[in-house]
Design an enzyme around this catalytic site. Structure first.
Site, PDB file in Angstrom:
ATOM      1  N   SER A 248      12.424  -9.623 -21.385  1.00  0.00           N
ATOM      2  CA  SER A 248      11.412 -10.637 -21.143  1.00  0.00           C
ATOM      3  C   SER A 248      11.494 -11.822 -22.109  1.00  0.00           C
ATOM      4  O   SER A 248      10.922 -12.878 -21.817  1.00  0.00           O
ATOM      5  CB  SER A 248      10.022 -10.003 -21.252  1.00  0.00           C
ATOM      6  OG  SER A 248       9.804  -9.532 -22.564  1.00  0.00           O
TER       7      SER A 248
ATOM      8  N   LYS B 299       8.095 -16.426 -29.360  1.00  0.00           N
ATOM      9  CA  LYS B 299       7.799 -15.975 -28.001  1.00  0.00           C
ATOM     10  C   LYS B 299       6.312 -16.164 -27.715  1.00  0.00           C
ATOM     11  O   LYS B 299       5.475 -15.992 -28.596  1.00  0.00           O
ATOM     12  CB  LYS B 299       8.191 -14.511 -27.850  1.00  0.00           C
ATOM     13  CG  LYS B 299       8.166 -13.981 -26.423  1.00  0.00           C
ATOM     14  CD  LYS B 299       8.669 -12.531 -26.376  1.00  0.00           C
ATOM     15  CE  LYS B 299       8.628 -11.966 -24.967  1.00  0.00           C
ATOM     16  NZ  LYS B 299       9.097 -10.566 -24.917  1.00  0.00           N
TER      17      LYS B 299
ATOM     18  N   SER C 293      13.667  -5.988 -24.300  1.00  0.00           N
ATOM     19  CA  SER C 293      13.326  -7.387 -24.038  1.00  0.00           C
ATOM     20  C   SER C 293      13.913  -8.386 -25.022  1.00  0.00           C
ATOM     21  O   SER C 293      13.866  -9.588 -24.771  1.00  0.00           O
ATOM     22  CB  SER C 293      11.802  -7.563 -24.009  1.00  0.00           C
ATOM     23  OG  SER C 293      11.289  -7.153 -22.779  1.00  0.00           O
TER      24      SER C 293
END
Lengths: 530, 506
Positions: free
Chosen positions: A161, A71, A185
Site C-alpha cells: 500500500s 505515508k 506494504s
C-alpha cells in the site's frame, strides 16, 4: 474508485527519466522534481510549498537537509492547511491530526525535511495503490506491453500500500520515505519500484501516530534508494517510546544487542561499515526456504533468487536450504488476523468526533436511530475494499466463526513464529531461557546450528500494468502478499533490495532475520544489491 | 386495617417470601459489580479521572480515539485492582491481558471497550456473610473473577432536542468488574453482600462505591428452581443498572416472583436482559436473547500482557490496612465495644482510626459513645462525612480531657463540639477562657440552688417521697438548669438526693 475508470495513459515521455542520478536529492532538487513529475506519478498527495519549507527550521542532525516523504497514514502536524492525515480515505479526507507521530518527530529532530504526504491504498489495504481516493500512484518505471501487436507502453502499479512513498523515492522526489508494512506494504512497492524497502522488527519503531490497520502486524517501514540511507534513517528513528506499549524498551534493546554482538562470526560485520575484504560476508550462513518456491513464482523472480544466492555465496556466505513447513498457511492466517484487527481498529470512524459524517436521509427504518447514522457515515466514508475487509474481519471474529478462523489463525501464527525461531542461529530474545543458554554456548566457543538470514523473493513477479484486469479478482490479488506476510506474522525484520530487471521492470529480493537482528540484516543487505 | 392491607399488597414482593422458599421455589443469584477506581488518572491515559468536571475537559488523545493514538496502562489502576483482590482474599494472577469488546455506541469512542475477558487480573476470593449482616446463618459468597476495564463516556439525552450529546470525561476511567459465583440465594443476601463489598473497598481505598453517583453499579443474574432440583437448573435473566441497595432487593424479589409466576402457569423463562421499574415494583424486558449483541472479543494488540511478580504482590499486601473482619474482632477484644458501635464506626471511612487515636489514652467506652452518638448525630444532621468534617482528633481529645477533669460540663462539651464541627479553630482551653466558663463546685451554693428548686416543685417532691422514683431525674434536671449547666451533674445528683432523703426523714 473502480479500476475501469482509471484512464489508460501513454507515457512515452517518461522512459528517459527512469535512470538514477548519482547524487542524492536535496530539498531544492526534490521540490523541482515534485513539480515536474508528481502530476503524472501522483506519488505525493499533499506537498509543502517552497514558502512553507523556507519557514521551517531544520535541525542539525545526521539527516540534515534530507527531503523525506511521509505515508498518508502517519500523523504529521504543520502550519500547512493542506497537511491532512487522510489515510487515502474519504472518511479522513480533510482530517488534520492534533499531534505528530513519534517517528516523524524523530526524523525532524535528525534534520530531515518533510516534503509532504504520500499516496497509499486506503488505510493500507491493497497491494497496488489502486484503492486510493486520490487515484493510483504510478510506477516511475514503465514496461513494454506483453501485447506484441500494439507495442504500447503502459503505466505500471507502484505496488501497495505504500505506493506513493515508493514512487516518490524511486523518482528522486525525496531521499527517503516512511511507509507502513502490515503484510508487505513497504517491501512489495519497494521491489516493484526498484528501491530498498525495510520492515524492521515489530516494536523497533514507535507506532504512536501510525493510524492502525492490523496493530499486531503494523510496523513503520523505511524506503530509500540505498541500504546505507535506510540504515541512517533507521538509526534516527529506532527508539524506545513510552507512548507505545508495544515499542521495544531500552532494556530489551540492549539485551538483543548483547546477544547479537556475541556471535563471533557476525561481530566483524556488525562493527565495521566498509569491509574491503574479498569475502566480507565470510561466516554468515544464509537459508533458502524451500516453501518459498511456489507455483506462482515467475521465471524471472526465480532467476533473480538464484543469482542473489550465488552473489552472497561469492561474498563468503554459506548457503543452506531450510524448511518452514507451515509457511503455506501464512497467507490465510495473515488475512484472518489482519482483517479481524482491521474491523476492530476501523470501528472508530463513526463520524461522531472527527472525519466525515453523513446523515441517513429518509432511507431505512427510523427506529434504528444512531445505527443508521453510523451505517450511512461508514458506507460513504469507507471504500469498497475497506468495507470488504471490515466485513470479512467482523465475520471471522463472530461467535459462530471465531473457532474456525480466528483462533486457528492465532495458532498458526505461533507455529510460524516457532518455526522461524528454529531456523535462526540467534535465539528469540523474547524467550529468555533459550537466549541466555545460547549466549553461554557461544561464550564457550560453540556455534549453534541455524542461519543468520533467509533469502527469498519479495514478489512473485514484476509490477503489473495498472490496467491489468478490468474485473479484478480480489482473492487473486491477495496472493501478491504470499512472500511478505510471514515476516509480519513472526514480527521479524525483512528487507527488499533491488537486484535486477525484467523487461525494464525492477525485481526485488528479500532478506529476513531473527527478531531484533535488524542491524545484521541491514549489513548483509548492503552486499546483496546489484 | 383494610387500608393497611391494600398498602401492603402494593408493596413489591419483598418480605413476602419468594426470596427464600415459596411453594417449593428457590432462587439463585449472581452479581456483577462495576466499581470506579480511586485513581487520579484514567486506565489508559494520563487525563484526569474526574468524570464530573465540565464536560469534555478531561480528554486525552486515546479517550477520543484520535487516529494513531495508543493506550498506555496506568500502573496505579493495576495496583488498586490488586488491593481489591487481596482484600477479598483472592489471587492476583501472574499473567493477565486485555481484550476488546466491540459494539457501536456514542458512549464508546473506540468502537470497543478495553476489558479483561480471557485472562483477568484476579481470580477467587470471597466475602463472608453472617450474623453481623443480620443473617441467621453464615455463608461465603465467592468471587469468580475480578477484571480491569474502561468506563464508558456519558451520553446525555434531552438537553438539546433531537440530539444526543457525549461527555468523554468518563470515557476510559478505570473500573474493576467483580463477578461472583451464583452463591447468593436471596435478595437480602445480595444486598448484604453489596453493602459489605462497599465497606471493604472503601476501607482499603479502592473506590468510593457510591451507588447514587455511579461509582458502584450493579447487575444481577437471577434464576429460580424447584426445591430439590439443581440450584443452577433455571434459566437466568440479567437485571441491569440497579442503583441502590433497596432497588437491588426489590428488583430481585420482583424478578423471582415473575419467574415463579411464569413457571407455575406452565410457561417458560426466556434468557433475557431486564430493567427494574421502581414505581410499579416490576421488571421489564430490555433485550431478548435473539437481540443479544456479539461482542467479538479479541485480545487487544496494543497492550502487552501484564506480568506481576510475587514480590510486587507481597508489597501491595504490606500496604493493605487491616481488613474490616479483623478490625471488628480487634475492636471487640481490645476495647470491649458493643456490636452496634463497632458497625457504626467500621461503616464510616476513617472513623476507626479517628476513634483509636483518641481511645488509646482514654476510656474507650466513653470515646466510642461520643463518637457514635454525638459526632454521628451532628454528621447526619449536617449530611456530612467524617472525613469532610473540620473536627480534628486533637480538638476532640482536649475536649474529652477537659470533661474528664471536670473543667467543663457535658452540656458545655456538647456546645464546643458543635462549634468545632462548624469550623471553630481555637482550642478547648481558649474557648473556656473566652466564654468565662467556670465549673460551679461550691457544694453550699449548689445546695442553696437545689433547695430553691425543690421548693418550687412541691408536687414532684411529694410524689418522689411517695415512691415515684422517676420524679428524681426531673428534679435533678431542673436543678442543673438552675445552675445554668455550670455544675457537674454528679454533684447535683448527690446533693438533690441528700436533700430529698433529709426531707423524707422529716
Amino acid at each position: 474508485m473502480s479500476l475501469s475508470r482509471i484512464p489508460r495513459r501513454l507515457v512515452h515521455h517518461r522512459c528517459c527519466l527512469t535512470t538514477h542520478s548519482n547524487s542524492p536529492p536535496t530539498v531544492d532538487s526534490a521540490l523541482e522534481t515534485i513539480s515536474q513529475r508528481n502530476p503524472s506519478l501522483n506519488a505525493f498527495v499533499t506537498s509543502r510549498v517552497p514558502a512553507e519549507l523556507a519557514e521551517t527550521a531544520v535541525a542539525d542532525g545526521p539527516l540534515k537537509g534530507w527531503p523525506v516523504g511521509i505515508k498518508a497514514n502517519i500523523a504529521t502536524v504543520s502550519n500547512s492547511d493542506t497537511d491532512v492525515t487522510s489515510c487515502g480515505s474519504h472518511a479522513l479526507q480533510s482530517y488534520k491530526s492534533p499531534f505528530q507521530a513519534t517517528v516523524v518527530d524523530a526524523l525532524e529532530r535528525a534534520g530531515a525535511v518533510v516534503m509532504g504526504k504520500t499516496n497509499m491504498d486506503e488505510f493500507g489495504m491493497g497491494s497496488k495503490n489502486t484503492y486510493s481516493i486520490y487515484g493510483p500512484a504510478r510506477n516511475p518505471h514503465t514496461s513494454e506491453s506483453q501485447d506484441k501487436d500494439s507495442c504500447q507502453i503502459y503505466d505500471c502499479s507502484p505496488g501497495g500500500s505504500s505506493g506513493g512513498s515508493a514512487a516518490a523515492v524511486a523518482s528522486n522526489m525525496c531521499r527517503a520515505a516512511l511507509g507502513s508494512d502490515t503484510g508487505g506494504s513497504v517491501r512489495l512497492p519497494a521491489a516493484w519500484c526498484g528501491i530498498v524497502g525495510f520492515k524492521p522488527s515489530y516494536g523497533r519503531i514507535s507506532r504512536y501516530g501510525l493510524v492502525p490497520y492490523g496493530s499486531s502486524l503494523d510496523t513503520v517501514g523505511i524506503m530509500a534508494r540505498s541500504v546505507q540511507d535506510v540504515q541512517q534513517v533507521f538509526q534516527a528513528v529506532s527508539r524506545p517510546d513510552t507512548r507505545d506499549m508495544t515499542c521495544m524498551t531500552e532494556s530489551l534493546r540492549s539485551r538483543i544487542n548483547t546477544g547479537s554482538q556475541s556471535r563471533p562470526w557476525a561481530a566483524r560485520l556488525l562493527s565495521q561499515n566498509n569491509i574491503e575484504a574479498e569475502k566480507p560476508l565470510a561466516g554468515i550462513r544464509i537459508g533458502i526456504p524451500r516453501e518459498c518456491w511456489v507455483e506462482e513464482l515467475s521465471a524471472s523472480a526465480l532467476d533473480a533468487w538464484k543469482q542473489g544466492a550465488e552473489r552472497l555465496s561469492a561474498l563468503g556466505c554459506e548457503i543452506v536450504a531450510v524448511s518452514l513447513p507451515h509457511l503455506p498457511n501464512a497467507l490465510p492466517a495473515y488475512y484472518t488476523l489482519a482483517l479481524a484487527e482491521a474491523s476492530s481498529n476501523l470501528a472508530r470512524y463513526d463520524g461522531v468526533r472527527y472525519g466525515l459524517r453523513k446523515e441517513p436521509g429518509n432511507r431505512g427504518p427510523k427506529e434504528l436511530g444512531a445505527s443508521r447514522k453510523y451505517a450511512e457515515t461508514r458506507s460513504q466514508g469507507l471504500g469498497a475494499e475497506v468495507q470488504r475487509r471490515i466485513l470479512l474481519g467482523t465475520y471471522v471474529m463472530s461467535d459462530a466463526a471465531c473457532r474456525h478462523f480466528y483462533l486457528p489463525s492465532q495458532r498458526i501464527r505461533r507455529v510460524i513464529q516457532t518455526e522461524f525461531d528454529s531456523v535462526f542461529a540467534l535465539p528469540n530474545a523474547l524467550s529468555s531461557e533459550a537466549f541466555e543458554k545460547t549466549l553461554l554456548d557461544w561464550a564457550s566457543g560453540g556455534r549453534s546450528a541455524g542461519v543468520d538470514a533467509l533469502l527469498f523473493p519479495t514478489a512473485t513477479d514484476t509490477a503489473p500494468p495498472l490496467l491489468e484486469g478490468r474485473e479484478e479478482n480480489t482473492a487473486a490479488s491477495y496472493v501478491n502478499d504470499v512472500m511478505t506476510v510471514p515476516a509480519n506474522l513472526a514480527g521479524i525484520p525483512a528487507i527488499s533490495v533491488p537486484v535486477g530487471h525484467k523487461d525494464r521492470m525492477p525485481i526485488g529480493l528479500q532478506l529476513a532475520a531473527q527478531y531484533g537482528d535488524d542491524e545484521l540484516l541491514l549489513q548483509i543487505a548492503r552486499y546483496l544489491g546489484a | 386495617m383494610r387500608q393497611l392491607e391494600k398498602l401492603l399488597r402494593r408493596l413489591p414482593a419483598r418480605g413476602f417470601g419468594y426470596s427464600t422458599a415459596s411453594g417449593g421455589w428457590r432462587s439463585t443469584v449472581g452479581l456483577e459489580l462495576h466499581v470506579q477506581l480511586l485513581a487520579k488518572q484514567k486506565l489508559f491515559s494520563a487525563a484526569s479521572a474526574k468524570w464530573n468536571d465540565n464536560p469534555n475537559t478531561n480528554v486525552y488523545m486515546v479517550d477520543a480515539s484520535i487516529p494513531g493514538s495508543l493506550p498506555r496502562l496506568n500502573p496505579h489502576c493495576v495496583q488498586l485492582a490488586a488491593r481489591a483482590i487481596l482484600g477479598l482474599k483472592g489471587q492476583v494472577q501472574p499473567v493477565s491481558s486485555f481484550d476488546r469488546k466491540h459494539y457501536f455506541y456514542l458512549d464508546q469512542p473506540l468502537g470497543y471497550q478495553i476489558t479483561q475477558q480471557f485472562f483477568p487480573i484476579g481470580k477467587g476470593g470471597f466475602i463472608e456473610l453472617g450474623q453481623a449482616e443480620g443473617l441467621g446463618h453464615s455463608k461465603k459468597v465467592h468471587v469468580h473473577q475480578l477484571q480491569l476495564e474502561q468506563d464508558t463516556a456519558k451520553s446525555i439525552h434531552d438537553v438539546y432536542p433531537g440530539y444526543v450529546l457525549a461527555d468523554l470525561n468518563r470515557a476510559g476511567v478505570g473500573l474493576i468488574e467483580i463477578v461472583t459465583r451464583p452463591d447468593i440465594e436471596t435478595a437480602e443476601e445480595a444486598a448484604q453482600f453489596v453493602r459489605k463489598m462497599q465497606v471493604l473497598l472503601r476501607h482499603i481505598g479502592v473506590s468510593n462505591c457510591n451507588m447514587e453517583d455511579g461509582s458502584m453499579r450493579c447487575d444481577v443474574n437471577v434464576s429460580v428452581y424447584r426445591d430439590g432440583n439443581d440450584r443452577l437448573s433455571g434459566t437466568r435473566c440479567e437485571l441491569k443498572n440497579l442503583n441502590s441497595l433497596k432497588v437491588i432487593r426489590c428488583a430481585i424479589d420482583a424478578e423471582v416472583s415473575r419467574q415463579v409466576g411464569l413457571l407455575t402457569a406452565g410457561k417458560t423463562v426466556e434468557q433475557e436482559t431486564r430493567g427494574f421499574d421502581a414505581r410499579s415494583g416490576t421488571t421489564f424486558l430490555t433485550r431478548s436473547k435473539e437481540a443479544a449483541p456479539d461482542y467479538r472479543y479479541m485480545p487487544d494488540p496494543d497492550i502487552p500482557e501484564v506480568h506481576i511478580s510475587r514480590n510486587w504482590v507481597e508489597e501491595v499486601q504490606r500496604t493493605l490496612p487491616e481488613l474490616p473482619e479483623m478490625t471488628r474482632e480487634r475492636l471487640k477484644k481490645q476495647y470491649n465495644l458493643t456490636k452496634e458501635d463497632i458497625e457504626t464506626m467500621i461503616n464510616e471511612p476513617g472513623c476507626v482510626s479517628f476513634f483509636e487515636q483518641l481511645a488509646t489514652t482514654r476510656n474507650p467506652k466513653r470515646v466510642a459513645s461520643w463518637v457514635t452518638s454525638e459526632i454521628f448525630g451532628q454528621l447526619s444532621y449536617r449530611a456530612q462525612r467524617l472525613a469532610d468534617s473540620p473536627l480534628t482528633v486533637a480538638q476532640l481529645g482536649e475536649l474529652l480531657d477537659s470533661l474528664a477533669n471536670n473543667a467543663i460540663t457535658s452540656a458545655q462539651a456538647k456546645q464546643l463540639l458543635i462549634e468545632f464541627m462548624d469550623g471553630e479553630a481555637r482550642s478547648t482551653a481558649e474557648l473556656i477562657k473566652a466564654y468565662g466558663w467556670k465549673v460551679l463546685d461550691d457544694d453550699s451554693l449548689i445546695r442553696q440552688i437545689a433547695r430553691d428548686t425543690l421548693d418550687k416543685h412541691p408536687k414532684e417532691v411529694s410524689g418522689y417521697l411517695k415512691g415515684q422514683a422517676r420524679r428524681l431525674n426531673f428534679l435533678i434536671g431542673k436543678t442543673m438548669q438552675a445552675t445554668k449547666g455550670q455544675a457537674r451533674p454528679q454533684d447535683v445528683s448527690r446533693i438533690v438526693k441528700e436533700l430529698l432523703e433529709s426531707a423524707s426523714a422529716d
